[in-house]
Design a protein around this motif. Sequence first.
Motif, PDB file in Angstrom:
ATOM      1  N   VAL A  41       0.856  -1.181   0.000  1.00 53.93           N
ATOM      2  CA  VAL A  41       0.000   0.000   0.000  1.00 53.93           C
ATOM      3  C   VAL A  41       0.897   1.237   0.000  1.00 53.93           C
ATOM      4  CG1 VAL A  41      -1.817   1.266   1.209  1.00 53.93           C
ATOM      5  CG2 VAL A  41      -1.790  -1.241   1.264  1.00 53.93           C
ATOM      6  N   VAL A  42       0.706   2.105  -1.002  1.00 57.25           N
ATOM      7  CA  VAL A  42       1.512   3.317  -1.154  1.00 57.25           C
ATOM      8  C   VAL A  42       0.577   4.517  -1.075  1.00 57.25           C
ATOM      9  CG1 VAL A  42       3.072   4.584  -2.660  1.00 57.25           C
ATOM     10  CG2 VAL A  42       3.154   2.081  -2.607  1.00 57.25           C
ATOM     11  N   PHE A  43       0.895   5.432  -0.155  1.00 58.49           N
ATOM     12  CA  PHE A  43       0.060   6.614   0.053  1.00 58.49           C
ATOM     13  C   PHE A  43       0.663   7.828  -0.635  1.00 58.49           C
ATOM     14  CE2 PHE A  43      -1.028   3.859   3.528  1.00 58.49           C
ATOM     15  CZ  PHE A  43      -2.405   3.982   3.596  1.00 58.49           C
ATOM     16  N   GLY A  44      -0.150   8.505  -1.424  1.00 61.98           N
ATOM     17  CA  GLY A  44       0.207   9.794  -1.997  1.00 61.98           C
ATOM     18  C   GLY A  44      -0.633  10.858  -1.309  1.00 61.98           C
ATOM     19  N   ASP A  45      -0.456  12.102  -1.693  1.00 58.69           N
ATOM     20  CA  ASP A  45      -1.236  13.168  -1.076  1.00 58.69           C
ATOM     21  C   ASP A  45      -2.730  12.987  -1.306  1.00 58.69           C
ATOM     22  OD1 ASP A  45       1.044  14.378  -0.090  1.00 58.69           O
ATOM     23  OD2 ASP A  45       1.250  15.706  -1.829  1.00 58.69           O
ATOM     24  N   ASP A  46      -3.115  12.588  -2.518  1.00 59.91           N
ATOM     25  CA  ASP A  46      -4.529  12.486  -2.873  1.00 59.91           C
ATOM     26  C   ASP A  46      -4.977  11.091  -3.271  1.00 59.91           C
ATOM     27  OD1 ASP A  46      -4.890  15.274  -2.530  1.00 59.91           O
ATOM     28  OD2 ASP A  46      -4.079  15.631  -4.537  1.00 59.91           O
ATOM     29  N   ARG A  77      -7.834   9.071  -1.996  1.00 59.63           N
ATOM     30  CA  ARG A  77      -7.441   8.861  -0.604  1.00 59.63           C
ATOM     31  C   ARG A  77      -8.553   9.166   0.396  1.00 59.63           C
ATOM     32  NH1 ARG A  77      -1.745  10.050   2.350  1.00 59.63           N
ATOM     33  NH2 ARG A  77      -2.442   9.422   4.419  1.00 59.63           N
ATOM     34  N   LYS A  78      -9.251  10.258   0.236  1.00 65.18           N
ATOM     35  CA  LYS A  78     -10.294  10.605   1.200  1.00 65.18           C
ATOM     36  C   LYS A  78     -11.397   9.551   1.215  1.00 65.18           C
ATOM     37  CE  LYS A  78     -13.306  14.239   2.787  1.00 65.18           C
ATOM     38  NZ  LYS A  78     -13.690  15.625   2.723  1.00 65.18           N
ATOM     39  N   ALA A  79     -11.839   9.104   0.046  1.00 69.17           N
ATOM     40  CA  ALA A  79     -12.871   8.076  -0.037  1.00 69.17           C
ATOM     41  C   ALA A  79     -12.368   6.760   0.555  1.00 69.17           C
ATOM     42  CB  ALA A  79     -13.315   7.882  -1.482  1.00 69.17           C
ATOM     43  N   TYR A  80     -11.118   6.411   0.291  1.00 68.62           N
ATOM     44  CA  TYR A  80     -10.493   5.187   0.805  1.00 68.62           C
ATOM     45  C   TYR A  80     -10.500   5.190   2.330  1.00 68.62           C
ATOM     46  CZ  TYR A  80      -6.669   1.755   1.411  1.00 68.62           C
ATOM     47  OH  TYR A  80      -5.893   0.680   1.774  1.00 68.62           O
ATOM     48  N   GLU A  81     -10.022   6.286   2.932  1.00 71.02           N
ATOM     49  CA  GLU A  81      -9.946   6.373   4.383  1.00 71.02           C
ATOM     50  C   GLU A  81     -11.336   6.401   5.013  1.00 71.02           C
ATOM     51  OE1 GLU A  81      -7.408   9.782   4.882  1.00 71.02           O
ATOM     52  OE2 GLU A  81      -5.594   8.547   4.724  1.00 71.02           O
TER      53      GLU A  81
END
Length: 93
Positions: A41-46, A77-81
């Motif tokens: 899992v790789v997190f970017g800003d968005d 990212r927002k929807a994922y979290e």
Amino acid sequence: MNRLGVEPSGTEFLDWTIDGVALLMCPLCAELGCGAYSVEVVFGDDVVEWRAFGWQTDYEPFDDPEEYQFTGARFERKAYETLLGGLLSNYRA
């Protein structure tokens, strides 16, 4: 935050390390000896990206992700979290 990017998953009791995040493991023992499907899992800003999907055990090297023909997945990212946070809240004691 855990490696999926939300509150602790409740799997911190597991006494093994994988090269990614376990998505599916043995429901009886949760031991890596039975194997687990994992993903990096790789997190970017968005965005959040899932890469390197594969089968993993504690006695063999990580399987080549090309075998599974998984090219990756991208999530906002927002929807994922929000989604994972909501799902995990159902399992809190």
